[in-house]
Design an enzyme around this catalytic site. Structure first.
Site, short mmCIF file in Angstrom:
data_model
loop_
_atom_site.label_atom_id
_atom_site.label_comp_id
_atom_site.label_asym_id
_atom_site.label_seq_id
_atom_site.Cartn_x
_atom_site.Cartn_y
_atom_site.Cartn_z
N HIS A 128 5.24 41.87 52.70
CA HIS A 128 4.10 42.72 53.71
C HIS A 128 4.78 43.30 54.32
CE1 HIS A 128 0.85 41.08 51.14
NE2 HIS A 128 1.20 40.21 51.66
N SER B 147 24.49 61.66 63.40
CA SER B 147 23.95 62.62 63.75
C SER B 147 24.45 63.56 64.37
CB SER B 147 23.25 61.89 64.71
OG SER B 147 21.49 62.80 65.29
#
Length: 484
Positions: A159, A289
């Site tokens: 999870h 970026s």
């Protein structure tokens, strides 16, 4: 093609030249000619006669066709298609211009699907073989990675919450296993692909029964002979004009499965790169970026996920198409099939090249991995600590409650105060445990908590993966070029 026209990104950016050629016009039309030669050879070998009882097809006609099987006169075919609006008949005509002796027997008894559908099946077979080659190479690189890091403990997640440790190599075997399932499915489908053969306009072979003057036993031999000439074991036993479009569904489901496996792996890598534990290759001059110069985005793994999503959705196309084929033939499959099959393969080819590139250059940061693991390991060591207390004569239930309360305090220190996990210090300072910090540190060896992970990697690679790699050693060693 100029900059003022749409160009598929699959061709410009993602798919290899090898896969692009398999779905090229040149490959298609050359295959048409091979099929026309196979048909003519078969009809000649079965003794097809004209109305006077003479051989209808002669060796010199076949030789003429063979001589021009690759030098396609595209200009003649294009000009003819503008007149007749039929691609197959245009190429029959163009081939006949080059082969005047054979012009009257090219495509004899066949319908357009003889070249169209059989070529599609031949192309899908060759494309699957290329996908298989690349898939095995991805598995090979992952196997090397798994073996190298089979003993390196790492924090496991369920999870996406910290769980009992595993090893970096064991996690990689989970990725391998997904691809191995895909390989099994691929090999089964590949081994069961069949040609359409030459079935005629509604699948009844009526034209061939007429050509061979009602001789059913001779007509029975046509499809097996064509299949052998074209490298297939057999042709489909029954059909309408086309092969069942469920064949396209089967094939694209293989590509969809590979896409799902690639997505699972790429998502894990993206998450691990966020944690700074594992990183995909990042080239010296690569820009992460336009605004944030420090960034190292996992753009290749993201591209894997992006293209794979397209493939999984694309697999719906042939399923829906096969469901709506009316009776013996409709043409609402053609435009969709032309797009969905080719682009599914081109995209999957690009995905596997990216997978190979990423896996081949994965960077592992053991110190970061250990730091994250050690920040959680005290919680996971509590059962061992509790057992040590019991062996020293203490009550298990009382120790369990003490550890639970101290674990809550340590968790609060991490979450609420932004501090370190101080569980070991809390236990060491609690006289109920009677354990020093040094005693507790002895329980902090991560290798004690990975269970059988290293051995599982060894056994899995030895018994499952390596035999497949050994059988295919002649195709290993591929390098993937990434265009952008």
């Amino acid at each position: 093609m100029g900059t003022d026209q749409y160009i598929s990104p699959l061709s410009e950016r993602y798919a290899s030249r090898e896969m692009q050629y398999i779905f090229s016009e040149d490959k298609k039309f050359r295959t048409w000619r091979r099929l026309w030669i196979a048909l003519a050879e078969t009809e000649m070998e079965l003794g097809l006669k004209d109305s006077d009882g003479n051989p209808r097809i002669t060796e010199d006609m076949i030789d003429e066709m063979r001589a021009h099987k690759d030098d396609i006169n595209y200009d003649v075919a294009r000009a003819r298609e503008k007149e007749v609006r039929h691609d197959v008949m245009s190429h029959v005509y163009a081939y006949g211009v080059q082969c005047p002796k054979a012009a009257g027997i090219i495509h004899l008894g066949a319908t357009s699907c003889y070249v169209g559908d059989n070529t599609d099946m031949i192309i899908m077979k060759e494309a699957l073989q290329l996908i298989r080659k690349k898939l095995i190479n991805v598995i090979n690189e992952l196997a090397k990675f798994a073996d190298k890091y089979k003993d390196l403990p790492t924090l496991a997640f369920t999870h996406f919450q910290p769980a009992q440790p595993t090893t970096v190599g064991k996690r990689a075997t989970l990725w391998i296993n997904e691809f191995m399932i895909d390989l099994e499915d691929l090999e089964y489908v590949l081994s069961t692909l069949k040609l359409l053969g030459s079935k005629g306009t509604t699948g009844t072979q009526a034209s061939f029964l007429e050509l061979f003057q009602g001789d059913n036993e001779t007509v029975d031999k046509i499809d097996p002979m064509i299949a052998e000439k074209m490298g297939f074991k057999s042709c489909v036993p029954v059909s309408g004009q086309t092969y069942s479009r469920k064949n396209d569904t089967r094939v694209l489901n293989i590509l969809s499965g590979i896409a799902a496996s690639a997505t699972k792996m790429s998502n894990d890598i993206r998450l691990l790169q966020h944690l700074k534990e594992v990183e995909e290759p990042f080239e010296k001059n690569q820009i992460g970026s336009s605004a944030m110069a420090y960034k190292r985005n996992p753009m290749r793994s993201e591209r894997i996920a992006s293209l794979s999503r397209y493939i999984m959705v694309d697999a719906l196309n042939p399923a829906i198409t096969s469901a709506v084929q009316w009776f013996e033939r409709t043409l609402d499959d053609s435009a969709n099939k032309r797009l969905s099959v080719a682009e599914g393969f081109l995209a999957c080819d690009g995905v596997l090249d990216l997978c190979l590139n990423v896996v081949d250059g994965l960077v592992v940061y053991p110190k970061v991995i250990r730091k994250h693991l050690m920040s959680e390991l005290p919680f996971m060591a509590t059962e061992n600590i509790m057992m040590d207390c019991v062996r020293a004569g203490k009550n298990r239930q009382e120790m369990h409650e003490e550890i639970r309360e101290l674990s809550m305090k340590a968790g609060a220190n991490v979450k609420e105060n932004g501090g370190e996990n101080n569980l070991l210090d809390l236990i060491a300072s609690d006289p109920k445990f009677g354990m020093s910090r040094e005693d507790l540190e002895k329980t902090m060896d991560p290798a004690k908590y990975v269970g059988r992970a290293p051995r599982q990697v060894e056994i899995y690679l030895r018994d499952v993966v390596n035999p497949v790699l050994s059988e295919n050693k002649d195709i290993l060693g591929m390098n993937a070029e990434i265009n952008v």
